[in-house]
Design an enzyme around this catalytic site. Structure first.
Site: not given
Length: 302
Positions: A40-42
Site C-alpha cells: 500500500v505504500y504510495q
C-alpha cells in the site's frame, strides 16, 4: 514508506525514484541488508522502487526483503484484507512489482476481523510451501489477536509468525504491556516501525520539518506528555555529543526483543545515525533518565 510517487498515496512528502536512489546506494555501502516496504505504500510504487534498487545497487541474495498485505489496493474482494483470494492476489502483485520470485518476510499489515484466522494462516502457509515466501510476520494488532493467529497456526500444522512489526519507540512504549512479553516468550523478533517517533525523538521539542508540518499522521505525535521524554533525549545526546537520533535508537536497541528497527531515511545523516547507534552503549543511569518521564498512553497503530 519514504519512497514512492507522491501522487499515488496518502503522503505528499515521499521521494521520487531519482531522489530515493542515493539512499539505497548508501544503505548498501553501510551494510544495511533488511529492506522493508508494503504493497500500500504510495499505491505500490514503493515496491517498484525497491525492486529496481535491489537490481541496481545490490544482489537479491544479499537483501532480506520484506513487504506486507492487508491494506486496500483496489475495490473488490481481492483488493484488501486477508481472505485467501486477497492474499494470493496481492502476494503475486507484490512479487511482480518487486521483480522477484520470493519475499523473505511477508507481513500481514493488520488483523482482519472479517476473515477466519484458519483461512488466513493456511493461505500464508501455502505461500511458504510454494517458495514464494520464506518467513511470515504480523504488524500492529492486539496481543490477543496475535496469540489467536499463532495458536491457529500451531493447531493446523502451519507456518507461524517469526516477526512482529509494531510501533515501538521511546515515546510510544505501550507494546511493553502485552505484545513484547508475548514475543519474548514465543521467540518472535520485533522489527519496530517509527523507531524515532516520526522524527519527534530526533530533534528538540517544537522543531519542525516538511513532513511534520504536512503529515497528518505525524501531527498526531504532537502531545505535551512527550515533551519531558524528548527533553531527556536532548540532555543525554548533548552530554554524549551525539545526535538525538543515535540516543533514541541506542535506547531501542537495548531491548532484547528488538531484531532491527525500521528507519525511514530522507536525508543522508539518517542512515549514518542509525548505523552509528549500533556502537552507542548507554549506561544504566542514562537509560533510567530516558525512561523516567514516560507517561502511559493508548496504543498508536499508525
Amino acid at each position: 514508506m519514504s519512497y514512492g510517487v507522491a501522487a499515488e498515496g496518502m503522503h505528499q512528502w515521499t521521494l521520487d525514484e531519482d531522489a530515493a536512489a542515493p539512499f539505497f546506494r548508501q544503505a548498501v555501502e553501510l551494510g544495511v541488508t533488511f529492506w522493508d516496504t508494503a504493497n500500500v505504500y504510495q499505491g505500490g510504487t514503493s515496491e517498484e522502487f525497491v525492486g529496481r534498487a535491489i537490481n541496481r545497487f545490490s544482489r537479491r541474495e544479499d537483501v532480506v526483503l520484506a513487504t506486507k498485505v492487508s491494506g486496500k489496493m483496489h475495490d473488490g474482494p481481492g483488493g484488501r484484507g486477508l481472505s485467501r483470494k486477497a492474499v494470493l492476489e496481492q502476494a503475486d502483485a507484490s512479487l511482480r512489482r518487486l521483480g522477484t520470485d520470493y519475499i523473505d518476510v511477508y507481513y500481514i499489515h493488520r488483523f482482519d476481523p472479517e476473515t477466519p484466522a484458519e483461512e488466513t494462516m493456511a493461505t500464508l502457509h501455502g505461500l511458504v510451501q510454494a517458495g514464494k515466501v520464506r518467513y511470515l510476520g504480523a504488524s500492529s494488532m492486539w496481543a490477543w489477536q496475535f496469540a489467536k493467529l499463532q495458536h491457529v497456526a500451531v493447531l493446523g500444522g502451519w507456518t507461524p509468525f517469526a516477526a512482529m512489526q509494531d510501533q515501538y519507540n521511546i515515546l510510544k512504549r505501550e507494546e511493553e504491556r502485552d505484545m513484547i512479553p508475548m514475543c519474548l516468550d514465543q521467540g518472535v523478533g520485533l522489527t519496530p516501525y517509527s523507531p524515532l517517533a516520526k522524527g519527534r525523538a530526533a530533534r528538540p521539542w517544537g522543531a519542525q520539518t516538511a513532513r511534520s508540518a504536512s503529515d497528518a499522521v505525524a501531527k498526531a505525535f504532537d502531545r505535551d506528555v512527550d515533551r519531558p521524554v524528548v527533553d531527556a533525549i536532548q540532555r543525554v545526546a548533548a552530554a554524549r555529543e551525539v545526535p538525538m537520533a543515535q540516543v533514541a535508537l541506542a535506547w531501542l536497541l537495548t531491548k532484547p526483543v528488538v531484531s532491527c528497527p525500521i528507519v525511514g531515511a530522507t536525508k543522508p545523516h539518517h542512515l549514518r545515525d542509525a548505523v552509528a547507534a549500533l556502537a552507542l552503549e548507554l549506561t544504566g543511569d542514562e537509560i533510567a533518565e530516558l525512561e523516567a518521564p514516560y507517561t502511559p498512553q493508548d496504543n498508536y497503530w499508525w
